[in-house]
Design a protein around this motif. Structure first.
Motif, PDB file in Angstrom:
ATOM      1  N   LYS A   1     -29.819   5.666  52.829  1.00  0.00           N
ATOM      2  CA  LYS A   1     -30.790   6.309  51.960  1.00  0.00           C
ATOM      3  C   LYS A   1     -31.722   7.189  52.781  1.00  0.00           C
ATOM      4  O   LYS A   1     -32.046   6.870  53.918  1.00  0.00           O
TER       5      LYS A   1
ATOM      6  N   THR B   1     -35.211   8.779  53.983  1.00  0.00           N
ATOM      7  CA  THR B   1     -36.560   8.237  54.162  1.00  0.00           C
ATOM      8  C   THR B   1     -37.531   9.389  54.339  1.00  0.00           C
ATOM      9  O   THR B   1     -37.271  10.320  55.105  1.00  0.00           O
TER      10      THR B   1
ATOM     11  N   ASP C   1     -38.622   6.378  49.748  1.00  0.00           N
ATOM     12  CA  ASP C   1     -37.204   6.733  49.662  1.00  0.00           C
ATOM     13  C   ASP C   1     -36.978   7.971  48.800  1.00  0.00           C
ATOM     14  O   ASP C   1     -35.844   8.304  48.464  1.00  0.00           O
TER      15      ASP C   1
END
Length: 354
Positions: free
Chosen positions: A37, A39, A51
């Motif tokens: 994911k 950041t 996120d």
């Protein structure tokens, strides 16, 4: 209608469809978890991350996407010696900022160099009216005359005390000698100039004291005579500050052959200080902590190191550097406070331990 075999089979086989759906769900969940994911972080508060894009709840700055430092380092530095410090590694006296982050917080740099600088002073002034100094000079002259006529009666202590009083009122030893010799008439201080001269009093702030010297040329202007300029020099500087305004009084003499200037006439004194080939940096580059003065020197494209400096004269947007920065070094000239805040966030109390 022919029944479905999955549901017409024994009890143990009827759960085959729900079990299959459960397995698909678990596999999909595990695949999503393993997927990396993005950041996002705040350039001013790196401890805050998210996120998804957005703004920092602390300072409202736009969040910046965090790149994979290891991959970037491998790509950019795979041909350099292994002894070189990798990007992202910081020492206690250096801050590493990517080009993107430098642009985000508005960092600009300037090269320290030797320059010819000029500073203009515009000082609130008035034509002298000083009964206290007049009385002190008159008393001192009388004490000297009495001492010459009757040395056995006069007191040397009294003369010494009167000299101290004149020093407190701003006269130098040379000026005390001049005023008491008869070359200057103390009545000029309350009746106006004589012999083609006038006395001007000006106020100078404490911060400019190091730049103003006795003998500096000045020009006095007043709205009463807008097309006239009365030129002269600074003759003395008071020794005691005004505790409220943090100013000192300058005493100047200007040429006034027509005796146009009258006591307590208001005006402005202009002075100019010039220095040749002095090492200087932008005044905005200097961070005054109250204990010392710091400058952030650029040691690499993405590296900045705080350095303690000693400063000299201040020429408005430029400041003389006595030590700490060398000719040709690049220093942070804008956003100095922001890069210092970044250093404190990363290193805490060790940010200025060098």
């Amino acid at each position: 209608m022919k029944p479905n075999k999955l549901f017409s089979s024994p009890k143990g086989r009827r759960v085959r469809v729900p079990m299959l759906l459960l397995m698909i769900t678990v596999v999909s969940f595990l695949m999503n978890c393993s997927k990396k994911k993005d950041t996002y972080y705040c350039p001013m508060h790196p401890n805050y991350t998210s996120d998804r894009p957005g703004t920092c709840p602390i300072c409202n700055m736009d969040l910046v996407k965090k790149e994979d430092i290891k991959e970037t380092d491998h790509t950019e530095h795979n041909s350099e010696p292994s002894s070189q410090m990798e990007e992202g590694q910081e020492t206690s006296d250096e801050v590493v900022l990517s080009k993107e982050k430098q642009q985000t917080i508005g960092i600009k740099t300037e090269i320290a160099s030797k320059k010819d600088l000029t500073k203009q002073f515009r000082l609130y002034s008035s034509v002298a009216y000083d009964p206290d100094l007049y009385a002190a000079l008159t008393e001192y002259k009388e004490a000297i005359r009495s001492s010459a006529l009757a040395p056995e009666v006069s007191s040397g202590i009294n003369i010494t005390n009167l000299q101290l009083r004149l020093r407190q009122l701003g006269l130098s030893v040379e000026q005390i000698r001049l005023w008491s010799s008869g070359q200057r008439d103390p009545s000029e201080l309350i009746l106006g100039g004589k012999a083609g001269r006038a006395h001007i009093y000006s106020q100078i702030y404490e911060s400019d004291l190091s730049s103003i010297k006795v003998g500096l040329a000045i020009a006095f202007k007043t709205d009463v005579y807008p097309n006239r300029e009365f030129r002269g020099k600074i003759k003395s500087i008071d020794t005691i500050f005004d505790k409220n305004s943090r100013t000192l009084r300058l005493r100047s003499e200007v040429s006034d052959p027509e005796h146009l200037l009258k006591p307590q006439m208001f005006g402005e004194t202009n002075a100019q200080l010039s220095s040749v080939a002095i090492l200087s940096i932008p005044t905005s580059a200097i961070l005054d902590t109250g204990i010392r003065k710091l400058v952030y020197v650029q040691t690499g494209p993405d590296r900045f190191r705080p350095v303690e400096v000693k400063t000299g004269k201040v020429f408005d947007s430029w400041t003389e550097i006595i030590s700490g920065v060398e000719d040709g070094q690049s220093v942070v000239s804008e956003s100095t406070f922001l890069i210092d805040s970044e250093a404190k966030i990363r290193f805490g109390s060790n940010a200025h331990s060098h």
